[in-house]
Scaffold this active site. Structure first.
Site, mmCIF file in Angstrom:
data_model
loop_
_atom_site.group_PDB
_atom_site.id
_atom_site.type_symbol
_atom_site.label_atom_id
_atom_site.label_comp_id
_atom_site.label_asym_id
_atom_site.label_seq_id
_atom_site.Cartn_x
_atom_site.Cartn_y
_atom_site.Cartn_z
ATOM 1 N N GLU A 83 0.843 -1.193 0.000
ATOM 2 C CA GLU A 83 0.000 0.000 0.000
ATOM 3 C C GLU A 83 0.881 1.247 0.000
ATOM 4 O O GLU A 83 0.383 2.360 0.123
ATOM 5 C CB GLU A 83 -0.967 -0.007 1.181
ATOM 6 N N CYS A 115 -3.574 -2.971 4.353
ATOM 7 C CA CYS A 115 -2.671 -4.000 4.902
ATOM 8 C C CYS A 115 -3.111 -5.410 4.542
ATOM 9 O O CYS A 115 -2.446 -6.384 4.905
ATOM 10 C CB CYS A 115 -2.584 -3.872 6.419
ATOM 11 N N HIS A 237 -2.831 -9.263 12.152
ATOM 12 C CA HIS A 237 -2.207 -8.048 11.651
ATOM 13 C C HIS A 237 -1.850 -7.194 12.870
ATOM 14 O O HIS A 237 -2.693 -7.000 13.752
ATOM 15 C CB HIS A 237 -3.171 -7.295 10.727
#
Ligand code: CAA
Length: 391
Positions: A83, A115, A237
């Site tokens: 990203e 993400c 994450h």
């Protein structure tokens, strides 16, 4: 594909930056209590790219040990997830393809959804392998996380790349077929094309992440996914490592289970070693959590791992994987640790200068200073074209 053939992660390696800024230096600059960073966010330091490092140099450095070990035979696809893209048209993976001298008979593409996109890349790779189990797919997730100076997000910056070789009959983690999916249109974190730092609504982003934990888990179970008790550890994450604890707390609550400190620590702590010192590496973060878990001394053979991949905006996926017997022989543990340890600490002033720096946009010939001791470097920009070379 015959049912006896599984697909998943056959090799896994990461790279990070030349420099590191300890959170003590940031706290000294802005007056924050260091425990806010060390305990509240669970962060100790952040990787800072040198002037001649970017998502391409990190991505190529992450993938190089995989190519050295396995060669290029069977690799017909390279998916680059990021990203922090460097070009609106050309996939950063094409530069990586060139730096690694991959065969011309390769498809290369870049994927974006904050993400989350490395997980999309992994799932697409598995789809390709189901179609032709002789093929191997190189997935590279590489990001530089950059927020405005003196903003709340600044303490969660970082940079790293993870490379994965995805194959049939993998040596490290077999990925299961069931996935829980969740997408909702939310402005929790975004970066318009004209900005090089992200915009974020911090509290909204935490709420959106937790909503995605719930949504993916409910869908995962509805798709026939395994019960919570079947899992040994969870790779979330990790925009900051405390977020993984918050997320797991939420998952346990949703399942009516005790979310005591000991339970949380057992499930999450072994996944945080790299993210706590590297910072947010966006697409790479969930796979750095996996790498940290596997690099630990505890034997994870045959254990079921849960993965929660979250990308603001937002798209998320929960899926499961089983650790393959003998996996330890296929890790890059010593190299991974050396990659973290080799970073050079910098002062707050040096970090600030690097943060404020951007490549000239006048189309002239601008070599970059030789700073990195990594395997690849961005040599400069000439006529609006990035030039890369081996370091
Ligand atoms: N000792 C111990 N703990 C302390 C402390 C001290 N002296 N001072 C503060 N804390 C704790 C706070 O209580 C808080 O913990 P809890 O949330 O558990 O209560 C924590 O430290 C952070 O403190 P604040 O909430 O006051 O911090 P902040 O408002 O300055 O910023 C943040 C926090 C919103 C996460 C900010 O860093 C930010 O905007 N980060 C970027 C966005 C982000 O990472 N969002 C995560 C979800 S979105 C996502 O995952 C996608 C992505 O990658 C971006």
């Amino acid at each position: 594909m015959p049912e006896s053939i599984s697909a998943g992660i056959h090799d896994l390696s990461f790279a990070t930056t030349e420099f590191v800024l300890p959170h003590t230096a940031l706290a000294e600059h802005n007056g924050a209590e260091i425990d806010k960073y060390h305990l509240g966010l669970g962060q100790r330091s952040m990787s800072v790219p040198a002037a001649d490092e970017d998502v391409v140099t990190m991505g190529a450095a992450a993938a190089a040990p995989i190519i050295e070990r396995h060669g290029t035979a069977g690799i017909r696809t390279l998916v680059f997830a990021t990203e922090s893209s460097i070009d609106q048209a050309k996939a950063a993976g094409v530069y990586v393809h060139s730096l690694l001298a991959l065969p011309p008979a390769t498809r290369v593409v870049e994927l974006k959804q904050a993400c989350y996109s490395a997980t999309a890349a992994l799932q697409f790779a598995i789809g390709l392998i189901h179609r032709d189990p002789t093929q191997r797919v190189l997935v590279v997730a590489s990001d530089v996380s950059k927020y405005a100076l003196d903003s709340p997000g600044e303490a969660t910056q970082g940079a790293a790349a993870v490379a994965m070789l995805v194959t049939a009959n993998p040596s490290i983690v077999r990925i299961e077929a069931q996935s829980g999916l969740f997408t909702t249109d939310v402005m929790d974190f975004w970066r318009p094309n004209y900005r090089d730092t992200a915009l974020v609504d911090g509290q909204e982003s935490i709420t959106a992440y937790l909503q995605a934990v719930q949504g993916t888990w409910q869908d995962y179970r509805a798709q026939g996914g395994r019960p919570l008790e079947a899992f040994s550890a969870f790779c979330y994450h990790q925009p900051f490592t405390r977020m993984a604890y918050k997320a797991h707390h939420h998952l346990l609550d949703l399942n009516g289970q005790d979310a005591g400190q000991a339970t949380l620590r057992q499930a999450i702590e072994p996944t945080t070693a790299y993210n706590a010192v590297i910072g947010n590496s966006y697409t790479a973060s969930v796979y750095l959590a996996l790498t940290a878990l596997l690099d630990q001394a505890d034997d994870r053979t045959d254990q079921l791992l849960g993965f929660l991949s979250y990308g603001s905006g937002s798209v998320a996926e929960f899926f499961a994987g089983t650790v393959v017997p003998g996996y330890r022989d296929h890790l890059h543990t010593a190299r991974n640790r050396a990659e973290v340890d080799r970073r050079k600490p910098i002062t707050y002033g040096r970090y600030r200068a690097l943060h404020e720096q951007s490549l000239p946009t006048d189309g002239g010939d601008h070599p970059t200073p030789e700073e990195t001791t990594g395997r690849f470097r961005l040599a400069g920009i000439r006529g609006h074209k990035r030039l890369y070379e081996k370091g």
